[in-house]
Design a protein around this motif. Structure first.
Motif, short mmCIF file in Angstrom:
data_model
loop_
_atom_site.label_atom_id
_atom_site.label_comp_id
_atom_site.label_asym_id
_atom_site.label_seq_id
_atom_site.Cartn_x
_atom_site.Cartn_y
_atom_site.Cartn_z
N ALA A 256 0.82 -1.21 0.00
CA ALA A 256 0.00 0.00 0.00
C ALA A 256 0.85 1.26 0.00
CB ALA A 256 -0.94 -0.01 1.21
N GLU A 257 2.00 1.23 0.66
CA GLU A 257 2.85 2.42 0.74
C GLU A 257 3.71 2.62 -0.50
OE1 GLU A 257 5.19 4.23 4.38
OE2 GLU A 257 6.44 2.72 3.39
N PHE A 258 4.05 1.54 -1.19
CA PHE A 258 4.98 1.63 -2.31
C PHE A 258 4.59 2.64 -3.38
CE2 PHE A 258 5.97 0.30 -6.65
CZ PHE A 258 7.35 0.40 -6.64
N PRO A 259 3.36 2.66 -3.88
CA PRO A 259 3.04 3.57 -4.99
C PRO A 259 3.34 5.03 -4.69
CG PRO A 259 1.31 1.95 -4.75
CD PRO A 259 2.20 1.81 -3.55
N ARG A 260 3.01 5.50 -3.51
CA ARG A 260 3.24 6.91 -3.18
C ARG A 260 4.73 7.25 -3.22
NH1 ARG A 260 4.77 9.41 1.39
NH2 ARG A 260 4.47 7.55 2.68
N LEU A 261 5.55 6.41 -2.61
CA LEU A 261 6.98 6.68 -2.57
C LEU A 261 7.62 6.55 -3.95
CD1 LEU A 261 8.07 4.92 0.75
CD2 LEU A 261 7.73 7.35 0.34
N TYR A 262 7.24 5.54 -4.69
CA TYR A 262 7.85 5.32 -6.00
C TYR A 262 7.48 6.43 -6.97
CZ TYR A 262 9.44 2.92 -10.22
OH TYR A 262 10.09 2.60 -11.39
N LEU A 263 6.21 6.84 -6.99
CA LEU A 263 5.81 7.93 -7.86
C LEU A 263 6.51 9.23 -7.48
CD1 LEU A 263 2.00 7.16 -8.21
CD2 LEU A 263 3.75 6.90 -9.97
N ASP A 264 6.67 9.48 -6.19
CA ASP A 264 7.41 10.65 -5.72
C ASP A 264 8.84 10.61 -6.24
OD1 ASP A 264 8.58 12.75 -4.35
OD2 ASP A 264 7.95 12.10 -2.36
N LEU A 265 9.46 9.45 -6.17
CA LEU A 265 10.85 9.30 -6.62
C LEU A 265 10.97 9.54 -8.12
CD1 LEU A 265 13.61 8.54 -5.46
CD2 LEU A 265 13.08 6.14 -5.93
N LEU A 266 10.08 8.97 -8.92
CA LEU A 266 10.13 9.17 -10.36
C LEU A 266 9.91 10.64 -10.73
CD1 LEU A 266 8.15 6.09 -11.77
CD2 LEU A 266 10.62 6.41 -11.64
N ARG A 267 9.01 11.30 -10.03
CA ARG A 267 8.75 12.71 -10.33
C ARG A 267 9.92 13.59 -9.94
NH1 ARG A 267 2.61 11.79 -8.07
NH2 ARG A 267 1.86 10.70 -9.94
N ARG A 268 10.66 13.22 -8.91
CA ARG A 268 11.88 13.94 -8.56
C ARG A 268 12.92 13.80 -9.67
NH1 ARG A 268 12.51 15.08 -2.75
NH2 ARG A 268 10.55 14.53 -1.74
N PHE A 269 13.03 12.61 -10.23
CA PHE A 269 13.94 12.40 -11.36
C PHE A 269 13.56 13.32 -12.52
CE2 PHE A 269 16.10 9.15 -9.23
CZ PHE A 269 17.07 8.57 -10.04
N ASP A 270 12.27 13.46 -12.78
CA ASP A 270 11.83 14.29 -13.90
C ASP A 270 12.09 15.78 -13.65
OD1 ASP A 270 11.04 12.32 -15.63
OD2 ASP A 270 8.94 12.36 -15.06
N ARG A 271 12.10 16.20 -12.38
CA ARG A 271 12.35 17.60 -12.06
C ARG A 271 13.83 17.92 -11.91
NH1 ARG A 271 7.58 16.70 -8.80
NH2 ARG A 271 8.88 16.12 -7.02
N LEU A 272 14.65 16.92 -11.88
CA LEU A 272 16.05 17.06 -11.53
C LEU A 272 16.81 18.03 -12.44
CD1 LEU A 272 18.20 15.98 -9.54
CD2 LEU A 272 18.57 14.09 -11.11
N PHE A 273 16.55 17.98 -13.75
CA PHE A 273 17.35 18.77 -14.69
C PHE A 273 16.60 19.97 -15.26
CE2 PHE A 273 18.86 14.35 -14.88
CZ PHE A 273 20.17 14.54 -14.46
N GLY A 274 15.36 20.18 -14.82
CA GLY A 274 14.61 21.34 -15.27
C GLY A 274 14.30 21.33 -16.75
N LEU A 275 14.17 20.16 -17.33
CA LEU A 275 13.91 20.04 -18.77
C LEU A 275 12.44 19.70 -19.02
CD1 LEU A 275 17.04 17.92 -19.79
CD2 LEU A 275 16.71 20.37 -20.11
N PRO A 276 11.90 20.13 -20.17
CA PRO A 276 10.51 19.76 -20.48
C PRO A 276 10.35 18.27 -20.79
CG PRO A 276 11.52 20.93 -22.33
CD PRO A 276 12.48 21.03 -21.18
N ALA A 277 11.43 17.65 -21.29
CA ALA A 277 11.37 16.22 -21.61
C ALA A 277 11.60 15.41 -20.34
CB ALA A 277 12.44 15.88 -22.65
N PRO A 278 10.93 14.26 -20.21
CA PRO A 278 11.14 13.42 -19.03
C PRO A 278 12.55 12.84 -18.99
CG PRO A 278 9.80 12.27 -20.66
CD PRO A 278 9.94 13.68 -21.14
N THR A 279 13.03 12.56 -17.80
CA THR A 279 14.37 12.02 -17.61
C THR A 279 14.41 10.55 -18.02
OG1 THR A 279 14.81 13.53 -15.78
CG2 THR A 279 16.17 11.55 -15.90
#
Length: 342
Positions: A256-279
């Motif tokens: 039950a806890e996994f989806p929240r943490l994993y989605l948070d982690l993936l979204r941090r990766f996408d914000r990491l470089f400030g690019l419009p394209a996903p990481t």
């Protein structure tokens, strides 16, 4: 979770995973029943002990088709795909161009969403949980097949990684030989047990949690941290706090806890470089082999080949030639940047 098992025109298995029963999954595959002839072969490198799959038929696999010819989108009038249904939640099918098949194992494709232009990070927590349930189901079923010794679930995203189909998807491999990285894990865990009397992976998690500076995020049941000797510029390992060998052994609270943490982690990766394209990234579930893997711990390893907004981490002569990794980003710095990528 509700699953419906059916077949494609060429006899390959297709499984729909739905969050609830009642979906009509009777749509037939109307394509000609032409099956790709494949005979993958496993060869063991006598110099290293590693197994290598020889799969020459994959040279003709689908490569970056136009969006209106995507084989992973739902089928529609005039455009039949690998998924006959007009819509789906999660779908799994035997790969048409498998690296492993028959006596060498099995390869499956996992489609997370019918939305061609989205990604795993765009899923709801409910859909991410359904994907986790599908991974778990495939691990259980494939582990019971004769000859299978290890099940590997993973996702590759981005052309920079080498993905040839941009539609959001992952794969599941059923290995008939222990993967080389797992063999290294087994050897390291045995040496650690002999030297300390403790489990290596429990110690790695405890050390990261105690130090704190390499932790990216944590919940009640999971912690994500950058490993002490990270090979990739941005590499995060996600561990359940309770050591288990594979996905089938997780408790309901852990699931039950996994989806929240994993989605948070993936979204941090996408914000990491400030690019419009996903990481671009690889997300790899490490599960223990069916025998001899008592010391191993289920965990997910997530990494990107991007090191800055405009630079990629290529495997140069040291990495490709000697498997000696050189990392341009300190693990502590990588963890800090990911914590700040809220």
């Amino acid at each position: 979770m509700h699953r419906t098992v059916t077949e494609l025109a060429d006899g390959r298995e297709l499984i729909y995973y739905d969050s609830a029963p009642g979906r009509d999954r009777r749509a037939r595959d109307r394509r000609p029943p032409d099956r790709v002839e494949s005979a993958p072969e496993l060869r063991r490198d006598p110099a290293t002990g590693d197994w290598v799959a020889i799969a020459a038929h994959r040279q003709s696999r689908t490569h970056h088709p136009p969006a209106d010819s995507c084989p992973l989108c739902p089928s529609r009038e005039g455009r039949e795909s690998e998924i006959p249904a007009a819509d789906y939640e999660v779908a799994v099918f035997e790969n048409r161009f498998p690296s492993l098949s028959g006596p060498t194992g099995r390869c499956e494709v996992v489609c997370f969403t019918p939305d061609h232009d989205s990604g795993f990070a765009d899923l709801t927590q409910e859909r991410a949980r359904l994907v986790l349930d599908a991974w778990t189901d495939r691990t259980s079923e494939l582990s019971a097949r004769p000859g299978v010794v290890q099940v590997y679930c993973f996702e590759n995203r981005g052309a920079e990684i080498g993905v040839t189909l941009p539609h959001p998807h992952g794969q599941v491999y059923a290995f008939t030989a222990v993967a080389p990285r797992t063999a290294k894990h087994l050897a390291a865990a045995a040496a650690h047990r002999a030297a300390t009397g403790r489990n290596l992976f429990e110690d790695l998690l405890a050390e990261a949690r105690a130090a704190g500076e390499r932790v990216v995020l944590a919940g009640e049941h999971w912690t994500a941290f950058v490993p002490y000797a990270a090979r990739w510029p941005y590499e995060v390992h996600l561990y359940p706090h309770r050591r288990v060998p594979d996905l089938t052994r997780l408790t309901e609270a852990e699931r039950a806890e996994f989806p929240r943490l994993y989605l948070d982690l993936l979204r941090r990766f996408d914000r990491l470089f400030g690019l419009p394209a996903p990481t671009p990234y690889v997300a790899a579930w490490h599960q223990a082999p069916l025998t001899g893997g008592d010391e191993l711990a289920l965990h997910l390893e997530l990494f990107t080949v991007r090191r800055t907004a405009d630079k990629l981490k290529y495997l140069a002569g040291t990495e490709s030639g000697m498997e000696a990794f050189m990392n341009d980003v300190a693990p502590e710095t990588a963890a800090l940047r990911l914590r700040e990528a809220r």
